[in-house]
Write a protein that holds these residues in place. Structure first.
Motif, PDB file in Angstrom:
ATOM      1  N   LYS A 159       0.844  -1.197   0.000  1.00  0.00           N
ATOM      2  CA  LYS A 159       0.000   0.000   0.000  1.00  0.00           C
ATOM      3  C   LYS A 159       0.875   1.241   0.000  1.00  0.00           C
ATOM      4  O   LYS A 159       1.919   1.283   0.649  1.00  0.00           O
ATOM      5  N   LYS A 213      -3.616   3.628  -2.021  1.00  0.00           N
ATOM      6  CA  LYS A 213      -3.733   2.773  -3.203  1.00  0.00           C
ATOM      7  C   LYS A 213      -2.802   1.562  -3.073  1.00  0.00           C
ATOM      8  O   LYS A 213      -1.760   1.638  -2.416  1.00  0.00           O
ATOM      9  N   THR A 214      -3.197   0.455  -3.704  1.00  0.00           N
ATOM     10  CA  THR A 214      -2.371  -0.749  -3.699  1.00  0.00           C
ATOM     11  C   THR A 214      -1.539  -0.800  -4.973  1.00  0.00           C
ATOM     12  O   THR A 214      -2.066  -0.605  -6.073  1.00  0.00           O
ATOM     13  N   TYR A 216      -4.030  11.722  -4.741  1.00  0.00           N
ATOM     14  CA  TYR A 216      -4.128  10.752  -5.841  1.00  0.00           C
ATOM     15  C   TYR A 216      -3.592   9.349  -5.515  1.00  0.00           C
ATOM     16  O   TYR A 216      -3.979   8.389  -6.177  1.00  0.00           O
ATOM     17  N   LEU A 217      -2.710   9.217  -4.516  1.00  0.00           N
ATOM     18  CA  LEU A 217      -2.030   7.936  -4.319  1.00  0.00           C
ATOM     19  C   LEU A 217      -2.220   7.310  -2.942  1.00  0.00           C
ATOM     20  O   LEU A 217      -2.067   6.088  -2.797  1.00  0.00           O
ATOM     21  N   LEU A 268      -2.499   0.140 -11.375  1.00  0.00           N
ATOM     22  CA  LEU A 268      -2.159   1.451 -10.827  1.00  0.00           C
ATOM     23  C   LEU A 268      -1.007   2.077 -11.623  1.00  0.00           C
ATOM     24  O   LEU A 268      -1.029   3.273 -11.917  1.00  0.00           O
TER      25      LEU A 268
END
Length: 442
Positions: free
Chosen positions: A155, A195-196, A191-192, A201
């Motif tokens: 992550k 996130k995984t 934006y990030l 991605l």
């Protein structure tokens, strides 16, 4: 090299290579090529004698009339060839068959030999590149799936450790200013964050229009590699796939009318004393915007510092009351962003002492200038350079603005102490020129 590696190396090369060739695995085309090489080397008449066969038999072998050349004839032929000649004649597939690694129907029959060959590839660049090209061309989808499995579950989280990495450990130019850190953090959080890491991605970021998103993502990928959470190959693939922010390099003229400078200084002098001090400091010294802010934030005039260039200990603030100016040793040395001495008038010193030390964020200053139609603060250094070179010696101007990269290639380059003395002599001319042109406001 281990015993297994030596064994395989002996199978594929060395003085005993002929005894290691499994002739039964050679195709008939390879057999004909071997006999042709012997004929060319010995001549036709000597070749049939050396192979212990008749002229007509050799002719039938070479022309393919006889469908299968016997193993014993091929073994005799090998005695007249060198190893490199054999490798030039026989294809990779035939060689693998000849070494007993794969069968005639192209099935692997010696897994251990293949494993040892792969082990050798880690030390043989040519062999490694051959294997990598083959894998990329034939198993790209499988590679993508394996890559996803490798970094699945990672992550993306902004942390103090990542911030330290940006400031101190990342390769190339470090992220040293708080403003830049704030910009990166804001972009990352938007934006990030959370996130995984996955192929999806990576592809999404690669298509993102905002270059800052791509940049901070690339920094985070390097951070993950630094922490050992992804492999070097994974990092390299992502950095190749996700292009960084593009910086335009087109030449733009910076011809700012002096009237615009006068208007900005007069407006700030009447409406915002703090911003006036910043602008005037940049104009009088030619220092960068963020260096001017760092000076005001870290103001400590009585502190003793050692100047390495001249091996002298001095207070940060040195004033020449009779000449009407002071210089402050900031002593910032970063790759391409150096700032040693900051020159300014004794008049400005009194104003600076009324607010310093004071931390000022540069973003509000820029927004204020934009809102009121003033020259942007980052442009003042360029204006100062133009004015300095009109009113004083260029070498002195280079030193005052800490343009040491340009000084290094100058034929007039001399000792640091000499340059400091030259700047002290020349600087009052610049102050006089600013006043003559009515550029200091108030």
């Amino acid at each position: 090299m281990g015993e297994a590696d030596k064994e395989l190396s002996g199978e594929l090369s060395g003085s005993d290579w002929r005894s290691m060739v499994n002739v039964r695995g050679l195709s008939n085309n390879a057999r004909i090529l071997i006999l042709q090489a012997v004929r060319e080397k010995l001549g036709f008449n000597e070749a049939w004698k050396a192979l212990d066969i008749s002229k007509s038999t050799l002719y039938r072998y070479l022309t393919g009339i006889t469908k299968r050349i016997p193993d014993d004839v091929v073994k005799k032929a090998l005695q007249y060839l060198e190893e490199d000649e054999f490798y030039r004649i026989v294809s990779e597939l035939d060689r693998l068959k000849a070494c007993g690694i794969i069968s005639d129907d192209e099935k692997v029959i010696d897994i251990s030999a293949v494993s040892r060959l792969l082990a050798l590839a880690s030390r043989d660049k040519l062999l490694k590149n051959m294997i990598l090209r083959f894998v990329m061309e034939n198993f790209s989808e499988e590679l993508n799936k394996m890559r996803d499995l490798y970094y699945s579950g990672i992550k993306l989280v902004w942390s103090d450790d990542f911030e330290t990495f940006l400031r101190e450990r990342k390769e190339g130019r470090k992220v040293t200013t708080d403003d830049m850190i704030r910009k990166y953090r804001s972009c990352f959080k938007k934006y990030l964050e959370g996130k995984t890491l996955s192929r999806e991605l990576v592809e999404q970021v690669a298509r993102h229009e905002d270059g800052w998103v791509r940049n901070i993502f690339r920094h985070y990928v390097r951070y993950l590699r630094y922490k050992g959470e992804i492999s070097g190959d994974t990092r390299d693939w992502i950095l190749e796939y996700v292009k960084g922010r593009v910086f335009k390099t087109s030449v733009r003229p910076y011809r700012i009318p002096l009237e615009d400078i006068r208007r900005a200084m007069e407006f700030l002098g009447k409406n915002h004393t703090t911003y006036y001090i910043i602008y005037r400091l940049m104009l009088e010294s030619g220092t960068r915007f963020f260096h001017a802010l760092e000076l005001l934030a870290s103001w400590n005039p009585e502190e003793l510092v050692k100047i390495e260039g001249i091996n002298v200990e001095t207070k940060r603030l040195v004033c020449f009351e009779d000449k009407g100016f002071c210089r402050y040793y900031l002593g910032i040395h970063r790759a391409q962003k150096t700032c040693d001495w900051v020159y300014f008038s004794t008049e400005l010193l009194k104003l600076m002492e009324s607010i310093a030390p004071m931390e000022i964020n540069r973003t509000p200053v820029t927004k204020y200038a934009k809102r009121h139609g003033l020259v942007r603060p980052r442009m003042i250094r360029k204006v100062a350079w133009r004015l300095m070179t009109k009113s004083m010696d260029v070498i002195a101007a280079l030193f005052i603005q800490s343009r040491f990269g340009e000084l290094k290639v100058s034929p007039a380059m001399s000792a640091y102490a000499d340059l400091l003395g030259m700047a002290d002599t020349q600087y009052p001319k610049y102050l006089a020129y600013l006043k003559e042109k009515h550029l200091l406001g108030m």
